[in-house]
Structure formats: structure tokens, C-alpha cells
Design an enzyme around this catalytic site. Structure first.
Site, PDB file in Angstrom:
ATOM      1  N   LYS A  22       0.906  -1.271  -0.189  1.00 26.17           N
ATOM      2  CA  LYS A  22      -0.286   0.004  -0.117  1.00 26.17           C
ATOM      3  C   LYS A  22       0.826   1.253   0.223  1.00 26.17           C
ATOM      4  CE  LYS A  22      -1.698   1.551   4.080  1.00 26.17           C
ATOM      5  NZ  LYS A  22      -1.467   3.090   4.277  1.00 26.17           N
ATOM      6  N   ASN A  23       1.831   1.349   0.877  1.00 29.07           N
ATOM      7  CA  ASN A  23       2.517   2.496   1.075  1.00 29.07           C
ATOM      8  C   ASN A  23       3.436   2.769  -0.195  1.00 29.07           C
ATOM      9  OD1 ASN A  23       0.913   3.252   3.484  1.00 29.07           O
ATOM     10  ND2 ASN A  23       2.572   2.536   4.744  1.00 29.07           N
ATOM     11  N   CYS A 117      -5.364  13.192  13.161  1.00 28.21           N
ATOM     12  CA  CYS A 117      -5.362  11.774  12.943  1.00 28.21           C
ATOM     13  C   CYS A 117      -5.250  10.942  14.185  1.00 28.21           C
ATOM     14  CB  CYS A 117      -4.150  11.523  11.982  1.00 28.21           C
ATOM     15  SG  CYS A 117      -3.455   9.844  11.956  1.00 28.21           S
ATOM     16  N   ARG A 122       0.400  14.972  13.070  1.00 26.77           N
ATOM     17  CA  ARG A 122       1.199  14.438  11.928  1.00 26.77           C
ATOM     18  C   ARG A 122       1.369  15.698  11.109  1.00 26.77           C
ATOM     19  NH1 ARG A 122      -1.077   8.913   9.682  1.00 26.77           N
ATOM     20  NH2 ARG A 122       0.660   9.054   8.110  1.00 26.77           N
ATOM     21  N   ASP A 309       4.556   0.583  12.217  1.00 25.99           N
ATOM     22  CA  ASP A 309       3.380   0.097  11.626  1.00 25.99           C
ATOM     23  C   ASP A 309       3.065  -1.327  12.071  1.00 25.99           C
ATOM     24  OD1 ASP A 309       2.872   2.279  10.317  1.00 25.99           O
ATOM     25  OD2 ASP A 309       3.333   1.697   8.509  1.00 25.99           O
ATOM     26  N   ARG A 401      -8.673  -0.233   4.676  1.00 24.58           N
ATOM     27  CA  ARG A 401      -7.995   0.747   3.924  1.00 24.58           C
ATOM     28  C   ARG A 401      -6.603   0.167   3.627  1.00 24.58           C
ATOM     29  NH1 ARG A 401      -6.620   4.697   7.882  1.00 24.58           N
ATOM     30  NH2 ARG A 401      -5.024   5.269   6.177  1.00 24.58           N
TER      31      ARG A 401
END
Ligand code: EPZ
Length: 430
Positions: A22-23, A117, A122, A309, A401
Site C-alpha cells: 500500500k505505502n 489523525c 502529523r 506499523d 484501508r
């Protein structure tokens, strides 16, 4: 809003294939704004965050098609609109990665500020600093960042803040400097695999980048970037999450299509706890749960350190270790929303500032719990796999997500997990 219902008891065995990152996909998709030709991207996962970015890119005049084989074709067809709306940006902070490419290619960008967030404050001050050093004029109006430039000009810069390097900030400055005039040097660049992947894609488009994978990137600006075909790397956090699932409940779990060279810190910590991880090749490993889980201390750090993460998922394993473990969060000091939910499942975790003290115990019990952010939700799913009885996880849109069909992949491994669909549309933000 959909929910997951998980019943524990089934040992996991079989093979799971990891999806594209994803990232890595998000900045790579944003980079197609820079291209003068068609880009074909392979391995982009079908996720809510990816869909959000595709929607933003379409509004920015890109023609985007997802082919039957999953490939994404992207081509700029109209450059008149350079405004990314609040309604879309607010649902995904990573949307900020369109700022650098828009400014470099169209000399103007108006991007909504992403807003609050749950994992902490952030800021985007480092993105702003880097772009200003390249010559951009930046102002804030009515919740939007407005950036203008006649021509970006390369320069030397140090891109670091209180919490070290910035992943998306490095991506933004890297993309912008590819079309800047002259040479840009980014010191303290993030060197996460996702940043490396972006740099490799840009190189395929014709960018001149030295130092890929290091903290010093040197970019020689070019006049034009062309289309390119590229396959994104596997998702190291999805892989790490399934490795932890194997460490918790695995009789014999094979994880394929991963990059073990991106997972060193995760594998090292799991092995210290006693998990058996057998490396089959750089893209495949086999995991078995440890009977006795040794307690360990973990500090999250930028790559190649232990990733933030994966912090929540590791906490589940540590909650079942034979002793006291400590997790210190050095990237997002407030990223501990999962603590209260795990405690509701019987864990004994105490938060002290940016540190969690985890007193391991022999079991967790099922409970109704609430997903709060993407990785915290993954942790609750993992806990549900081993908690006595039934666990109900509300608000699983968070997990959608960033994990492609997590329940289907777990079902294939033998887990008793089902999605209960709700007809109400989801409009929640990140
Ligand atoms: C990326 O976020 C990831 N997102 C995050 O993954 C990940 O947690 C994070 O990197 C850290 O690894 C994407 O790649 C889309 P940062 P990013 O800028 O780039 C501070 C997930 O679950 N900072 O590297 O936004 C910041 O507050 C997500 O998939 C500034 O101070 O993170 C943090 O403390 C969540 N000023 C630290 O730096 C800035 O201008 C690292 O943030 C930018 C960041």
C-alpha cells in the site's frame, strides 16, 4: 458498518500470498502525474486507500483504468485542475503525496490540509520546508495549502525533524526534484523500502537518482519523465502481520510473495521471542508458533529499525509472553489506541508516556472491541484468533484501508473469521 466475528481455536496452516505494498503504491501512483506518457503499474492492491487516491488522480485529469488482471494504466489527459478537495483528502493523509508532483509538473497545487489523525499529530512542515528550499511559494488559505513556482531549482537540504526522517516528505521532495533545474541533495532522506521503490519507478521514467536505499539522495533534474511499466514491492507490513499470526497460532504457515530482506527487524524480534521462522527463499518463509513466548523490549525506529506499523501487532504477541516486555514508540508517541481494547480482552498493558509496559499472561478472552486505526485493527484481529471464545470487531473499514481481503486470507489458513455486512455506507475518516 461491517464487522468481523472471530472464534478462536483453529490452528493456522497453509499458504498465504502477500499483496502489493500500500505505502509503495500510493506515492508511485502519485508519481504518474509527472509522466508525459502512459504508466502501467502492476501489483497495486485493491484497497480503500488506493481507491481514494485513484479518485483524486481522476479529478486531477488523469485517465485511470484498472484492467482485468489488476494492472493499473494511468495517463495524464487534462492538466487544468490542480486542486485536491478536502472531502477526499480528509479520508487519507497520504493524499499529500500529490503535492510534489503537481508542483513540479504544473507549477501550481492546491491541496487540502489533511486534518487530525488518531495516531497523533502529523505535521507536514518538512514537506513545506523541502519545497520552499526548491523555490516554491507556499501559503495556507481556508484549510488548503497553496503552492506556486515558476521553476523549481535544485539545492542541498537536510530533511529531518524531531522524529527523524519523513517517508512521505522524502517522497514529495524526491518527486519534485526530478523535474527541478539542476542538482538536489536530500540529506537524512527516509530509506524505507517504499521510498526505494518510488525512486526505482522514477528512474524507470527517466529520472536521474543516486543513493537509492541510503539516507542521502542525489537527484539531477531532467526536463521530462516518460511513461513506464513497473511492479510494486510486496507489502512488508501485511507480511509482518501474517508472520505474527503464524507466531500466535501457526501450526505451519507459509508466507509467500514477500521480501524477507525488508523484514529483518520483525523476524529478528520474533526469533528472539522463540518463534520458529524458516527462510525458504528471499520471497518465502515458514512460521510456527512458539510454545513459550519470551518477553522482549522493542523500540520503533525508522527503517531498518522496527517499524511503527508493526507495533500494535507485536503487542498482541507480547501480551501472551512469559514475563514483562516494554514497547517504546519513537515515531508516533501517541500510537497506543489498541492498548485499551487489548486490555478489554484481558491483556495487562500499562501506558507510560510513549512507552507501554506489557505484563504477559497465559490467555486473552474474546470481547466486543472497536477498531480505531489500520494497524490497531489488525492487532485486534490477531488477538481474536487466540482469545478464548468469540471476538466481535466493529468498524472494520479501518482494516479495509490497508489489508486486501484479510478475512479471506485468514479463512484460507483455517481461521474462523467472518465478515458481517452492513448496508449502511461508510463515510468515516482516517
Ligand atoms: C508513512 O507515513 C506511512 N504512510 C505510515 O504508515 C508510517 O507509519 C510512517 O510513514 C512511518 O513509517 C505512508 O507511507 C502512506 P513520516 P508518513 O512523515 O510519511 C514526523 C500505515 O499504517 N513528521 O515518516 O506520514 C511525524 O509526525 C501508515 O500504513 C514531522 O514532524 O510518516 C512522525 O512523527 C500510518 N513533520 C515522523 O515524522 C513532517 O513534515 C515520521 O513521519 C512529516 C513528519
Amino acid at each position: 458498518m461491517d464487522k468481523f466475528v472471530i472464534r478462536s481455536g483453529n490452528p493456522l496452516s497453509g499458504t498465504v500470498s502477500i499483496s502489493g505494498s500500500k505505502n509503495a503504491s500510493l506515492p508511485i501512483l502519485a508519481a504518474t502525474i509527472l509522466s508525459a506518457g502512459k504508466c502501467i503499474l502492476k501489483g497495486i492492491p485493491a484497497l480503500r486507500d488506493v481507491d481514494t487516491l485513484l479518485q483524486i488522480l481522476k479529478e486531477l485529469g488523469l485517465k485511470i483504468e484498472r484492467k482485468e488482471n489488476g494492472d493499473i494504466w494511468s495517463e495524464v489527459s487534462d492538466e487544468r485542475n490542480s486542486v485536491a478537495r478536502y472531502e477526499l483528502v480528509k479520508t487519507m493523509r497520504a493524499s499529500i503525496c500529490i503535492l510534489g508532483p503537481l508542483l513540479a509538473k504544473r507549477k501550481y497545487a492546491k491541496v487540502s490540509l489533511p486534518g487530525g489523525c488518531v495516531i497523533g499529530v502529523r505535521p507536514i512542515d518538512l514537506h513545506e520546508k523541502g519545497l520552499k528550499l526548491l523555490g516554491a511559494d507556499i501559503s495556507y488559505k481556508h484549510g488548503y495549502l497553496v503552492a506556486n513556482v515558476k521553476q523549481l531549482v535544485g539545492t542541498d537540504m537536510y530533511l529531518g525533524g524531531t522524529f527523524g526522517s519523513t517517508v512521505t516528505g522524502t517522497a514529495n521532495i524526491l518527486m519534485a526534484s526530478c523535474l527541478a533545474k539542476g542538482r538536489t541533495v536530500i540529506e537524512n532522506a527516509a530509506c524505507e523500502p517504499e521510498v526505494q521503490d518510488l525512486a526505482l519507478f522514477l528512474t524507470k521514467m527517466g529520472a536521474k537518482i543516486k543513493g537509492i536505499g541510503t539516507h542521502r539522495l542525489e537527484i539531477e533534474g531532467v526536463k521530462k519523465l516518460t511513461g513506464a511499466t513497473y511492479t510494486v514491492i510486496p507489502d512488508r507490513i501485511e507480511a509482518g502481520t501474517f508472520i505474527v499470526a503464524g507466531a500466535l497460532a501457526g501450526k505451519n504457515v507459509t508466507i509467500k510473495n514477500c521480501r524477507l530482506d525488508h523484514l529483518s527487524a520483525i523476524i529478528d524480534n520474533l526469533r528472539q521471542m522463540g518463534t520458529e521462522i524458516e527462510k525458504i527463499s528471499n520471497t518465502e518463509c515458514r512460521v510456527r508458533q512458539a510454545k513459550h513466548k519470551r518477553p522482549i523490549d522493542i523500540t520503533t525506529l525508522p527503517y531498518p529499525g522496527f517499524p511503527t506499523d508493526m507495533q500494535a501487532q507485536m503487542m498482541v504477541l507480547l501480551a501472551l509472553a512469559d514475563g514483562i516486555s516494554i514497547i517504546t514508540e519513537r515515531i508516533y508517541p501517541d500510537r497506543f489506541m489498541h492498548v485499551a481494547e487489548l486490555n478489554r480482552m484481558g491483556a495487562r498493558i500499562r501506558k507510560e508516556g510513549a512507552t507501554a509496559v506489557i505484563e504477559g499472561r497465559s490467555k486473552l478472552w474474546g470481547a466486543p472491541v472497536m477498531a480505531s486505526d489500520l494497524r490497531a485493527s489488525a492487532a485486534l484481529v490477531l488477538a481474536g484468533l487466540v482469545a478464548d471464545g468469540s471476538t466481535e470487531i466493529q468498524r472494520v473499514y479501518h482494516i479495509d484501508r490497508g489489508y486486501e481481503q484479510i478475512e479471506k486470507k485468514l479463512q484460507k489458513l483455517g481461521a474462523n473469521i467472518k465478515r458481517v455486512f452492513d448496508k449502511m455506507p461508510t463515510t468515516a475518516d482516517e
